[in-house]
Design an enzyme around this catalytic site. Structure first.
Site, short mmCIF file in Angstrom:
data_model
loop_
_atom_site.label_atom_id
_atom_site.label_comp_id
_atom_site.label_asym_id
_atom_site.label_seq_id
_atom_site.Cartn_x
_atom_site.Cartn_y
_atom_site.Cartn_z
N LYS A 188 0.88 -1.18 0.00
CA LYS A 188 0.00 0.00 0.00
C LYS A 188 0.92 1.23 0.00
O LYS A 188 1.39 1.67 1.05
CB LYS A 188 -0.88 -0.11 1.23
CG LYS A 188 -1.72 1.03 1.74
CD LYS A 188 -2.14 2.10 0.83
CE LYS A 188 -2.44 3.35 1.61
NZ LYS A 188 -1.74 4.50 1.07
N GLU A 264 7.92 1.64 12.08
CA GLU A 264 9.08 2.55 12.04
C GLU A 264 8.48 3.95 11.95
O GLU A 264 7.87 4.30 10.95
CB GLU A 264 9.97 2.21 10.84
CG GLU A 264 11.39 2.71 11.01
CD GLU A 264 11.57 4.12 10.51
OE1 GLU A 264 11.25 5.07 11.29
OE2 GLU A 264 12.03 4.29 9.38
N CYS A 299 13.61 9.82 8.08
CA CYS A 299 13.22 9.37 9.42
C CYS A 299 14.35 9.57 10.43
O CYS A 299 14.10 9.90 11.57
CB CYS A 299 12.74 7.93 9.40
SG CYS A 299 13.91 6.78 8.69
N GLU A 398 8.22 15.78 15.96
CA GLU A 398 8.88 15.60 14.67
C GLU A 398 8.27 16.56 13.65
O GLU A 398 7.07 16.61 13.47
CB GLU A 398 8.67 14.16 14.18
CG GLU A 398 9.40 13.90 12.88
CD GLU A 398 9.22 12.47 12.38
OE1 GLU A 398 8.09 12.00 12.28
OE2 GLU A 398 10.25 11.83 12.08
O1 TXE Z 1 1.97 9.91 7.45
P1 TXE Z 1 0.99 8.67 7.51
P2 TXE Z 1 1.76 11.30 6.69
C1 TXE Z 1 5.67 11.35 9.90
C2 TXE Z 1 6.18 12.76 9.73
C3 TXE Z 1 5.12 13.41 8.92
C4 TXE Z 1 3.89 12.76 9.48
C5 TXE Z 1 2.66 12.78 8.61
O2 TXE Z 1 6.28 13.38 10.98
O3 TXE Z 1 5.08 14.79 9.08
O4 TXE Z 1 4.27 11.42 9.70
O5 TXE Z 1 2.90 12.16 7.35
C6 TXE Z 1 -0.90 5.24 5.34
N1 TXE Z 1 -4.55 2.89 8.06
N2 TXE Z 1 6.24 10.44 8.93
O6 TXE Z 1 0.46 11.92 7.03
O7 TXE Z 1 -0.42 9.13 7.46
C7 TXE Z 1 -0.70 6.32 4.30
O8 TXE Z 1 -1.63 6.13 3.24
C8 TXE Z 1 -3.55 2.37 7.33
C9 TXE Z 1 7.47 9.81 9.35
O9 TXE Z 1 2.00 11.07 5.25
O10 TXE Z 1 1.42 7.83 8.65
C10 TXE Z 1 0.74 6.11 3.91
O11 TXE Z 1 0.85 5.04 2.99
N3 TXE Z 1 -2.67 3.12 6.65
C11 TXE Z 1 7.93 8.81 8.41
C12 TXE Z 1 1.39 5.72 5.25
O12 TXE Z 1 0.32 5.30 6.08
C13 TXE Z 1 -2.77 4.44 6.75
C14 TXE Z 1 7.52 8.77 7.02
C15 TXE Z 1 2.14 6.85 5.96
O13 TXE Z 1 1.27 7.94 6.13
C16 TXE Z 1 -3.77 5.06 7.52
C17 TXE Z 1 6.27 9.48 6.76
C18 TXE Z 1 -4.70 4.22 8.20
N4 TXE Z 1 -5.68 4.70 8.95
C19 TXE Z 1 5.71 10.29 7.70
N5 TXE Z 1 -3.61 6.40 7.45
C20 TXE Z 1 9.14 8.03 8.77
N6 TXE Z 1 9.10 7.26 9.84
O14 TXE Z 1 10.12 8.08 8.07
C21 TXE Z 1 -2.55 6.63 6.66
N7 TXE Z 1 -2.03 5.46 6.22
#
Ligand code: TXE
Length: 494
Positions: A188, A264, A299, A398
């Protein structure tokens, strides 16, 4: 890097993407589409299928069927290895095309994208392909009338939920070990960076991966991601992203089949500079690179700079100079150091963090705002904020953008206490010429990765995983394999 080849690739129109289920391109069950906006100029690049719950369920059912009939798990290890090695070769052969497609989708500067995306993804797939026929089971130290054996079996169907900052690299961190061990995977990708990963999944089929073993579904996290999380037929969730989504995945697991959930979740990693650092100029340059590359959307980014008070002013000036020397702009120009922020939403969030930092007493030394607005794209100047206190928002939350907060310390104890003062624990660094201080810092700072006299760049031979609210389980290295196998004990009376 050849600028003319990059220009030719960026001039191509990007075809619309559908899901990849059972080896076929499949539209959303209700015909829904999502616009894919390029952060380079804010224009619509193409569309992908806006997946539905039914689409995700179809992808999972296909992956389950593929697992149960053994079309992949049942193949000899050498055969699986051959397919994965071919896949790595195809990724490499198409590296520039994949990198440019990914950059048009997510905005990472091309120099970094080429290395970190197709380059790293191919290396990761190859690493696990090469490992898979060198792994053995175990024989336990049992009494002589017993043979106790431990088999490692694939878990079944793995759900991989991938973020937007390095889709191919992070995708490969999950796909490599999961597929090598014989699992089926449903992928996904993120709404705001799916294209290169979808193309990479297509290449897996060109390499000979049987249909259904790797399915990929695009769409909103709250729709298709949730359907994956709540599925009774997914055995493991492997996720990189936000803590908010990570919590949801744990809830989904608890509400469904108690699937294993590996997270992660990023961090607030401390980069600690002592006055006895071997080379302060080098440390300043690396500190700037360690936060600002890929617009801070990394990250392990060293987003908290902790500096010994006696060198604070001099060191901040050196970091400001290094930051100002980094060219921000069109990520598809080979001489750009920092590309675009991934999305409008992310850019606004970054700017909000700067406003909050100032309202909490921080001083913006350089950067602080949106730039190149006339391009229509989402660009932000590398931003350095001093006077950030231990409890300030910039110390605790973050940002995931090009914003570096600086805090001074007087003693080693204070540095450790500041370093450990967040809920996170993903990465960190200490710069010092004192060997015993370096080792003391390694032991004292609570993180999954600790650098000494450098920042970033750890390759696939070592694990990457967090402690605290940075997550659990590791990507990379042979340790990542543990997430994708079940141990089975065999107890034989002789
Ligand atoms: O993350 P999301 P976002 C952190 C970073 C950033 C913040 C928001 O601080 O500012 O997260 O980013 C999927 N059920 N990181 O909003 O929402 C979504 O479709 C299942 C840190 O983009 O967590 C995407 O594929 N899946 C980081 C994935 O989760 C769901 C990298 C990540 O999106 C979902 C990215 C749900 N309910 C963001 N909702 C790192 N660790 O490196 C969303 N997704």
């Amino acid at each position: 890097m050849d600028q003319s080849k990059i220009n030719a690739l960026r001039a191509q129109t990007v075809a619309a993407f559908d899901h990849l289920i059972d080896g076929k391109h499949v539209a959303a069950s209700d015909g829904g589409r999502m616009n894919i906006v390029s952060p380079i100029d804010g224009t619509v690049l193409t569309t992908t299928a806006a997946g539905t719950k039914a689409d995700m369920e179809a992808a999972i059912a296909s992956a389950r069927a593929a697992f149960e009939d053994g079309r992949w798990a049942g193949q000899p290890p050498a055969a699986r290895k051959k397919v994965l090695l071919k896949w790595a070769d195809l990724i490499e052969a198409n590296a520039l095309e994949l990198a440019v497609l990914g950059v048009r989708d997510n905005g990472t500067e091309i120099g970094m994208a080429l290395k970190a995306e197709p380059g790293s993804a191919a290396g990761t797939i190859r690493y696990y392909a090469e490992a898979l026929d060198k792994l053995y089971g175990e024989i336990a130290a049992t009494p002589s009338d017993i043979l106790g054996m431990i088999h490692k079996e694939p878990v079944g169907v793995v759900g991989a939920i991938i973020p937007w900052n390095f889709p191919m690299m992070i995708g490969a961190w999950k796909l490599g070990p999961a597929l090598a061990m014989g699992n089926s995977v449903v992928l996904k990708p993120s709404e705001t960076a799916s294209l290169s990963l979808m193309r990479m999944a297509e290449l897996a089929h060109e390499a000979g991966l049987p249909p259904g073993v790797l399915n990929a579904v695009t769409g909103e996290g709250r729709v298709v991601g949730e359907a994956m999380g709540l599925s009774m037929d997914v055995d493991v969730l492997a996720f990189t992203g936000s803590g908010t989504t990570g919590r949801r995945l744990m809830e989904y697991a608890a509400r469904s089949n108690m699937k294993r959930v590996y997270l992660e979740l990023g961090g607030k990693s401390p980069n600690i500079v002592f006055a006895d650092a071997p080379n302060l100029d080098e440390a300043a340059k690396v500190a700037a690179g360690g936060i600002f590359r890929n617009s801070g959307q990394v990250c392990v980014a060293g987003s908290r700079l902790l500096v010994e008070a006696s060198i604070h002013d001099e060191f901040v000036a050196a970091v400001a100079k290094a930051s100002e020397a980094m060219r921000v702009g069109d990520p598809l120009k080979v001489d750009t150091h920092i590309g675009a922020v991934n999305s409008d939403v992310q850019l606004r969030a970054n700017l909000g963090f700067v406003d909050t930092a100032v309202s909490e007493g921080g001083q913006v030394i350089t950067g602080g705002g949106r730039i190149l607005e006339e391009t229509g794209g989402y660009y932000m100047a590398p931003t350095l904020v001093t006077g950030v206190t231990r409890d300030a928002t910039l110390s605790q939350k973050e940002v995931f953008g090009p914003v570096l907060g600086v805090t001074q310390f007087e003693t080693e104890e204070e540095a450790v206490s500041l370093a450990n003062s967040t809920v996170y624990g993903l990465a960190g660094a200490a710069w010092t010429s004192n060997l015993s201080r370096a080792h003391k810092m390694v032991r004292a700072v609570r993180t999954g990765v600790m650098h000494i006299n450098t920042y970033g760049g750890a390759d696939g031979t070592v694990p990457l995983g967090g402690v605290g609210q940075s997550g659990n389980g590791s990507d990379k290295s042979l340790h990542a394999i543990e997430k994708y196998v079940n141990l089975k004990t065999v107890w034989i009376k002789l």
